[in-house]
Design an enzyme around this catalytic site. Structure first.
Site, PDB file in Angstrom:
ATOM      1  CB  ALA A 190       2.585   1.844   0.645  1.00 20.38           C
ATOM      2  CE  LYS A 191       5.143  -0.947   8.976  1.00 24.26           C
ATOM      3  NZ  LYS A 191       5.168  -0.086  10.318  1.00 24.26           N
ATOM      4  NE  ARG A 192      -1.560   0.155   0.153  1.00 24.76           N
ATOM      5  CZ  ARG A 192      -1.486   1.377   0.232  1.00 24.76           C
ATOM      6  NH1 ARG A 192      -1.095   2.233   1.392  1.00 24.76           N
ATOM      7  NH2 ARG A 192      -1.487   2.211  -0.983  1.00 24.76           N
ATOM      8  CG  ASP A 193       2.754  -2.629  -1.289  1.00 22.83           C
ATOM      9  OD1 ASP A 193       1.883  -3.047  -1.833  1.00 22.83           O
ATOM     10  OD2 ASP A 193       3.313  -1.466  -1.649  1.00 22.83           O
ATOM     11  N   GLY A 194       4.085  -5.383   2.562  1.00 23.70           N
ATOM     12  CA  GLY A 194       4.800  -6.269   3.310  1.00 23.70           C
ATOM     13  C   GLY A 194       6.206  -6.038   3.564  1.00 23.70           C
TER      14      GLY A 194
END
Length: 309
Positions: free
Chosen positions: A239-243
């Protein structure tokens, strides 16, 4: 290369945000499967449910940046409502659809049928009387569900072999009037001549429902190939929150689109470089069958905070 110009493969993203490495990997695989069998490759924007301003343009630019090309103009589901309505009418006239007034809470709280998988619709509204339906219409708008006559259906997947999955009375038309995903995807694939569906293996369980619905509508069942997902270091879906997982974020770490493409190709055991080179070496039998665990490169702190907020 075998020619199958009457058939097509496709990639069908939802325009809810930027594509990440997992999405791009699946898109590249769909392109490789299609091109290696002489099929056309099509793009469809699945925007019935959610669309973020500018996301479609960004997604198309990213797909082109990693080297994908596609045949014919991009199709959008929001332009295709008449097709879905005709399919719903066909099912209703055949006695294969019924109104459902259940809320999500009511479905969750209802006892399940024996051997039914978790979340399967228990058939609460299937046999309502005319009077009961009329009373419920006064309380809330109805969704429309398929009246299935089977509880499971088997598809053949190129990577997984025979797969038998549950079929319940799934939704065809939501109570807000929006066609449901399972209906739209079946109608779209047939209308576009798509006979090869390559997508993430998280959707394998949906294939039996969709193939069964295609059979009820008299539509051909596509050839399926469900490919492994990309997971983060915690073995959860990327997901985008993974960087640094989107092209724009990876660019901040020094990876341009070509570098991102090469990372993806190497994860598939294919040579880096232009996709045409990978196409020459592509063999579905040699694809990895396990998820790719992707550890993104470190973002500069300020950019990292901006990217995940």
């Amino acid at each position: 290369m075998p020619q199958n110009l009457d058939g097509a493969g496709r990639f069908a993203p939802s325009p809810s945000g930027d594509l990440h490495v997992g999405n791009l990997r699946t898109a590249i695989l769909a392109w490789l499967f299609a091109r290696s069998t002489g099929r056309r490759f099509l793009l469809r924007i699945e925007d019935l449910d959610r669309a973020r301003a500018g996301a479609e343009a960004s997604q198309l630019a990213d797909l082109a940046a990693v080297g994908l090309d596609w045949d014919t103009e991009v199709v959008r589901q929001t332009d295709r409502t008449p097709l879905y309505r005709r399919a719903i009418v066909q099912l209703a006239e055949a006695g294969l659809a019924y109104e459902c007034f259940c809320t999500r809470r009511e479905i969750a709280d209802a006892p399940s049928a024996p051997h039914a998988p978790a979340g399967a619709y228990p058939g609460t509204c299937r046999d309502l009387t005319d009077g009961e339906r009329e009373r419920r219409r006064q309380e809330r708008p109805a969704a429309l569900r398929l009246k299935a006559s089977v509880s499971q259906y088997t598809v053949i997947d190129q990577l997984h072999g025979p797969f038998t999955g549950a079929v319940d009375d799934f939704v065809l038309l939501r109570n807000d009037g929006v066609p449901a995903y399972n209906l739209a995807v079946v109608v779209d694939d047939a209308a576009q001549g798509i006979d090869q569906v390559v997508r993430g293996d998280d959707l394998l369980s949906s294939a039996p429902r969709q193939a069964y619905l295609a059979a009820l509508l008299g539509l051909p069942e596509p050839h399926y190939a469900h490919v492994p997902l990309v997971l983060n270091v915690h073995h959860r879906r990327l997901a985008k929150r993974d960087g640094a997982v989107t092209l724009s974020a990876l660019a901040l770490t020094g990876f341009d689109a070509g570098g991102a493409r090469d990372l993806i190709l190497r994860s598939l055991g294919l040579p880096a470089g232009p996709l045409e080179r990978a196409l020459e070496a592509f063999d579905p039998a040699g694809l990895p069958r396990e998820p790719w665990i992707f550890e993104p490169p470190e973002l500069p702190d300020a950019h990292h905070r901006a990217n995940i907020n």
